[in-house]
Design a protein around this motif. Structure first.
Motif, PDB file in Angstrom:
ATOM      1  N   ALA A 320     -13.837  44.031  -8.719  1.00  0.00           N
ATOM      2  CA  ALA A 320     -13.334  43.846  -7.146  1.00  0.00           C
ATOM      3  C   ALA A 320     -13.719  42.753  -6.418  1.00  0.00           C
ATOM      4  O   ALA A 320     -14.911  42.194  -6.671  1.00  0.00           O
ATOM      5  CB  ALA A 320     -13.834  45.384  -6.295  1.00  0.00           C
ATOM      6  N   GLU A 339      -9.081  52.955  -4.824  1.00  0.00           N
ATOM      7  CA  GLU A 339      -9.965  52.619  -5.902  1.00  0.00           C
ATOM      8  C   GLU A 339      -9.555  53.387  -7.052  1.00  0.00           C
ATOM      9  O   GLU A 339      -9.793  52.869  -8.227  1.00  0.00           O
ATOM     10  CB  GLU A 339     -11.396  53.322  -5.483  1.00  0.00           C
ATOM     11  N   ALA A 342      -6.679  51.276  -8.765  1.00  0.00           N
ATOM     12  CA  ALA A 342      -7.520  50.343  -9.387  1.00  0.00           C
ATOM     13  C   ALA A 342      -7.849  50.539 -10.646  1.00  0.00           C
ATOM     14  O   ALA A 342      -7.819  49.977 -11.918  1.00  0.00           O
ATOM     15  CB  ALA A 342      -8.147  49.689  -8.409  1.00  0.00           C
TER      16      ALA A 342
END
Length: 459
Positions: A320, A339, A342
């Motif tokens: 990240a 999140e 991802a």
């Protein structure tokens, strides 16, 4: 003569011992092998996909279904049974409904029916870890080529947290079931005949995962996956696929007895007219989550799928990016999904920008926040909100001190007004803006679209 007798005895002994045919080693039970594994939350949720499943069954596909809960928190239109007793009835109704289509391989994870829009509450109430372990087990048992499930995300719509939870778990199981280091006792070979711990399954990597949305809007889902007409006639039932779905749904009497009774008084033409108005005859649209066998985004579900296992694959994650020294971001399920996408390589998955939610009028909205202070000193942060007329901040605005190198939770609670026109079921979505400042400088802005409705699940 003696030598001939010895030779005959030897041949007889050899026939009875060494010449025995080799015994085949046991293999996985083919009765539970599925082409499609449908993962949903409650009995009757399968209706979101049964029109397509009827088509797949016509094509010779095998289907298995997993429910996250038994739907024990709903009403009962038939009898007095509630809670766990109602859940026991609804399990039978679900099995009977699927049985009308010839689907008999059905499992329940045992999660608790959770009435909210917050996927994190549902996952907690389902005992996330235990539910995931069981679903990974069922993926390894059924060895599906394709997983179908609810789209994991928060949208204006019914947006049931349990629906979202089924999509989250299905995605996690899709990515984990092929990894032999995940729940290794499931894939360990039994050491003795009556093995009580090691399960003898094998890792299994499904090839594709598709989603169906639980949202009112359709614009952001078009072109993101295959579409199927539900008006074509089934080869097996001689009915339109939407009608096969409806006939299956009619078995959920505790949820829809009055509706079922109404249908029984109508002819086919009247039924089709009513169901078309309710969207039952609309095109069935899926969203491609990921395919490990290539193909096109809008191609058929089984495009590029061939029989047999494929290797387990886990894509490397990019780190990240570092955040600003002082910042604020939307927390709760919205942050979780950012999140989640991802972590599971689902950046292509449609999601609304700005984030959105529908809430019941004359209630409250809680906006959860993460406030980050990555500096070497404590910093004072001021939170404020820009609101539509008639909406008021009930709690959470003002000045706060955040210690150095800390991320802290914050929340702004907003009182929502009644609907301006009580005759309407909802109003147009309005935008809420939360601002964070430090020393007179902006350190972040959070926007959220909120639609007020006459009725809605709690946040």
């Amino acid at each position: 003569m003696k030598s001939l007798l010895v030779c005959g005895l030897f041949l007889t002994f050899a026939a009875r011992t060494g010449a025995q045919e080799a015994k085949p080693l046991p293999v996985a039970d083919s009765r539970y092998k599925a082409d499609i594994l449908l993962v949903v939350a409650h009995p009757d949720d399968e209706g979101a996909a049964t029109a397509y499943l009827a088509r797949a069954l016509d094509e010779g596909k095998h289907v298995a279904v997993v429910y996250g809960t038994r739907g024990s928190s709903g009403g009962n239109e038939v009898g007095t049974e509630q809670a766990l007793a109602l859940g026991a009835i609804r399990e039978i109704e679900a099995r009977r409904a699927l049985g009308t289509m010839g689907i008999s391989n059905v499992w329940f994870l045992g999660g608790k029916d959770t009435a909210s829009q917050d996927v994190l509450q549902s996952l907690a109430n389902w005992e996330h870890g235990a539910a995931l372990e069981q679903l990974v087990r069922l993926v390894r048992l059924t060895r599906p080529e394709v997983v179908l499930t609810f789209l994991p995300g928060t949208f204006i719509g019914e947006d049931h947290g349990d629906h979202q939870a089924s999509g989250v778990l299905a995605t996690e199981a899709f990515d984990l079931a092929g990894d032999p280091t995940v729940y290794p006792s499931q894939v360990a070979a039994p050491l003795r005949r009556l093995e009580p711990y090691l399960e003898g399954l094998r890792p299994w990597q499904p090839k594709k995962i598709y989603y169906f949305p639980d949202a009112d809007r359709e614009d952001i889902f078009k072109g993101k996956g295959p579409e199927y007409s539900v008006k074509e006639i089934s080869k097996s039932s001689k009915k339109a696929y939407w009608r096969a779905s409806l006939d299956s749904f009619r078995l959920h009497e505790t949820q829809a007895k009055s509706f079922v009774d109404q249908l029984s008084t109508m002819d086919d033409a009247a039924i089709e007219k009513m169901m078309a108005a309710d969207g039952w005859t609309d095109v069935q649209r899926f969203v491609l989550g990921k395919s490990l066998v290539g193909g096109t985004v809008t191609g058929p579900v089984f495009e590029n799928i061939n029989a047999g296992a494929i290797p387990f694959r886990r894509d490397a994650l990019s780190p990240a990016p570092a955040g600003a020294e002082l910042s604020v971001e939307l927390a709760g399920p919205w942050n979780f999904y950012a999140e989640f996408r991802a972590a599971h390589g689902l950046q292509n998955l449609p999601h609304p920008e700005p984030p959105e939610i529908a809430l019941q009028a004359d209630s409250s909205l809680v906006i959860p926040l993460w406030v980050h202070n990555r500096t070497e000193a404590s910093r004072e942060i001021t939170l404020s909100a820009d609101l539509p007329a008639g909406w008021t901040v009930a709690n959470g605005a003002g000045k706060f001190v955040v210690s150095s190198k800390q991320t802290v939770p914050a929340r702004i609670e907003i009182s929502l007004p009644a609907l301006a026109d009580p005759k309407k079921s909802k109003e147009d979505a309005r935008e809420v803006t939360v601002r964070a400042e430090s020393n007179g400088q902006s350190v972040g802005i959070v926007k959220l679209r909120v639609e007020l409705r006459k009725r809605s699940l709690p946040e």
